[in-house]
Design a protein around this motif. Sequence first.
Motif, short mmCIF file in Angstrom:
data_model
loop_
_atom_site.label_atom_id
_atom_site.label_comp_id
_atom_site.label_asym_id
_atom_site.label_seq_id
_atom_site.Cartn_x
_atom_site.Cartn_y
_atom_site.Cartn_z
N LEU A 230 0.81 -1.21 0.00
CA LEU A 230 0.00 0.00 0.00
C LEU A 230 0.85 1.27 0.00
O LEU A 230 1.95 1.30 0.57
CB LEU A 230 -0.90 0.02 1.23
CG LEU A 230 -1.97 -1.07 1.33
CD1 LEU A 230 -2.54 -1.10 2.75
CD2 LEU A 230 -3.08 -0.83 0.32
N ASP A 231 0.31 2.31 -0.61
CA ASP A 231 0.90 3.63 -0.52
C ASP A 231 0.71 4.13 0.91
O ASP A 231 -0.41 4.15 1.42
CB ASP A 231 0.17 4.56 -1.51
CG ASP A 231 0.72 5.97 -1.52
OD1 ASP A 231 1.45 6.37 -0.58
OD2 ASP A 231 0.41 6.72 -2.48
N PRO A 232 1.78 4.54 1.62
CA PRO A 232 1.62 5.00 3.01
C PRO A 232 0.67 6.18 3.15
O PRO A 232 0.03 6.33 4.20
CB PRO A 232 3.04 5.35 3.44
CG PRO A 232 3.83 5.46 2.19
CD PRO A 232 3.18 4.56 1.19
N ASP A 233 0.55 7.00 2.12
CA ASP A 233 -0.36 8.15 2.21
C ASP A 233 -1.81 7.68 2.26
O ASP A 233 -2.66 8.33 2.89
CB ASP A 233 -0.15 9.11 1.03
CG ASP A 233 -0.84 10.43 1.25
OD1 ASP A 233 -0.55 11.09 2.27
OD2 ASP A 233 -1.70 10.81 0.42
N LEU A 234 -2.11 6.56 1.61
CA LEU A 234 -3.46 6.00 1.66
C LEU A 234 -3.81 5.59 3.09
O LEU A 234 -4.91 5.84 3.58
CB LEU A 234 -3.56 4.78 0.74
CG LEU A 234 -4.86 3.96 0.81
CD1 LEU A 234 -6.02 4.78 0.26
CD2 LEU A 234 -4.73 2.66 0.03
N VAL A 235 -2.84 5.00 3.78
CA VAL A 235 -3.05 4.60 5.17
C VAL A 235 -3.20 5.84 6.06
O VAL A 235 -4.09 5.90 6.92
CB VAL A 235 -1.89 3.73 5.67
CG1 VAL A 235 -2.11 3.30 7.11
CG2 VAL A 235 -1.72 2.50 4.77
N ALA A 236 -2.35 6.84 5.84
CA ALA A 236 -2.43 8.06 6.64
C ALA A 236 -3.79 8.73 6.48
O ALA A 236 -4.38 9.22 7.46
CB ALA A 236 -1.31 9.02 6.22
N ARG A 237 -4.31 8.74 5.27
CA ARG A 237 -5.63 9.34 5.04
C ARG A 237 -6.72 8.56 5.74
O ARG A 237 -7.64 9.14 6.33
CB ARG A 237 -5.90 9.43 3.53
CG ARG A 237 -7.20 10.15 3.20
CD ARG A 237 -7.30 10.49 1.72
NE ARG A 237 -7.31 9.32 0.87
CZ ARG A 237 -6.32 8.97 0.06
NH1 ARG A 237 -5.20 9.68 0.02
NH2 ARG A 237 -6.40 7.89 -0.70
N ALA A 238 -6.63 7.22 5.71
CA ALA A 238 -7.64 6.40 6.38
C ALA A 238 -7.62 6.64 7.89
O ALA A 238 -8.67 6.63 8.54
CB ALA A 238 -7.38 4.92 6.08
N VAL A 239 -6.43 6.87 8.44
CA VAL A 239 -6.31 7.12 9.88
C VAL A 239 -6.91 8.47 10.25
O VAL A 239 -7.72 8.57 11.18
CB VAL A 239 -4.83 7.04 10.31
CG1 VAL A 239 -4.66 7.50 11.77
CG2 VAL A 239 -4.30 5.62 10.14
N THR A 240 -6.53 9.51 9.54
CA THR A 240 -7.05 10.84 9.87
C THR A 240 -8.55 10.94 9.60
O THR A 240 -9.25 11.71 10.28
CB THR A 240 -6.31 11.95 9.10
OG1 THR A 240 -6.37 11.67 7.69
CG2 THR A 240 -4.84 12.00 9.52
N ASP A 241 -9.06 10.16 8.67
CA ASP A 241 -10.50 10.15 8.41
C ASP A 241 -11.29 9.70 9.64
O ASP A 241 -12.46 10.06 9.82
CB ASP A 241 -10.84 9.22 7.24
CG ASP A 241 -10.56 9.86 5.89
OD1 ASP A 241 -10.27 11.06 5.84
OD2 ASP A 241 -10.62 9.14 4.87
N GLN A 242 -10.65 8.89 10.49
CA GLN A 242 -11.34 8.39 11.68
C GLN A 242 -11.68 9.50 12.67
O GLN A 242 -12.52 9.30 13.56
CB GLN A 242 -10.48 7.33 12.39
CG GLN A 242 -10.24 6.07 11.59
CD GLN A 242 -11.54 5.38 11.20
OE1 GLN A 242 -12.41 5.16 12.03
NE2 GLN A 242 -11.68 5.05 9.93
#
Length: 291
Positions: A230-242
Amino acid sequence: MTVSSPLQGASLATSFSRETEHGLTISPRHRKRVVLTGASGGIGILIARRLLALDYQVIALCRSAPAIENDAFIHLPCDLGSPDALSEASALIGENSEPVFAVIHCAGTIAPSPVAQSDEAAIADQIALNLSAPILLTRLMLPLMQTVDGPQKSRIVFVNSMAAVMPLAGSAVYAAAKAGLRSFALSLAQEVRSRGILVSTVFPGAVQTDMLTREMQQGGSMLNYVSTPLDPDLVARAVTDQLTRHREERFLPAIDGIFGRLCMLAPCLLRLCLPLLGLLGRRGYRKAIKR
């Protein structure tokens, strides 16, 4: 980020004052405060930058100072593997009357090895950083968190791993710690819901970070490359979306709903599919290192 020895030659308070130049102050615009661990890592620093772009104040608990310069960013040097350091850091944060809106646990480490060949220090480090530190820090942060009802509810977000639901040979300690963290988060959610605090967990698969590179160099599972990391930015976005769109558990790649529940059957499915997945992983890894 790995567990490190306590800072030498200065107290946490002295180091903190030197880092911030002004100590723990309330943001002039009264930004919501977010405590973030692992901000010096690949995913963590991206989470920090996203939070700042969203106008949060970020207090980063990590040993190394992230490459971020922003008046809403505060680096608090802290050895997450030390309960005393966690207590001191939490006391500093609590000196200010401004409540903590969210806590994001992103720090993590892995040292792949068969159990019979595992180093005792590596076992202790993985349990300390992946399980003990999030539990202890959460306990210390709860009294500092605001308890507001409605859309402004406080948040606790855990960055976990698919290893929590799909244990792999060679990563038994890491998988055990992550599975324990999942159970902790689910139980915690029941305890704090009445206080107006929401708890969520994001479960990424393999993420293209320096941590994954080190893992593979140390003998990590080829299953990390069954699909493109996975692209780490995709994970970062999923986290901040929470922080605005709560979901108790979020799996990446997206396998929510009925597919998320199927993850509970992962160990059985994995044993059946392991030979084929191993071949696919080796092929994917060879392609990755040729790039």
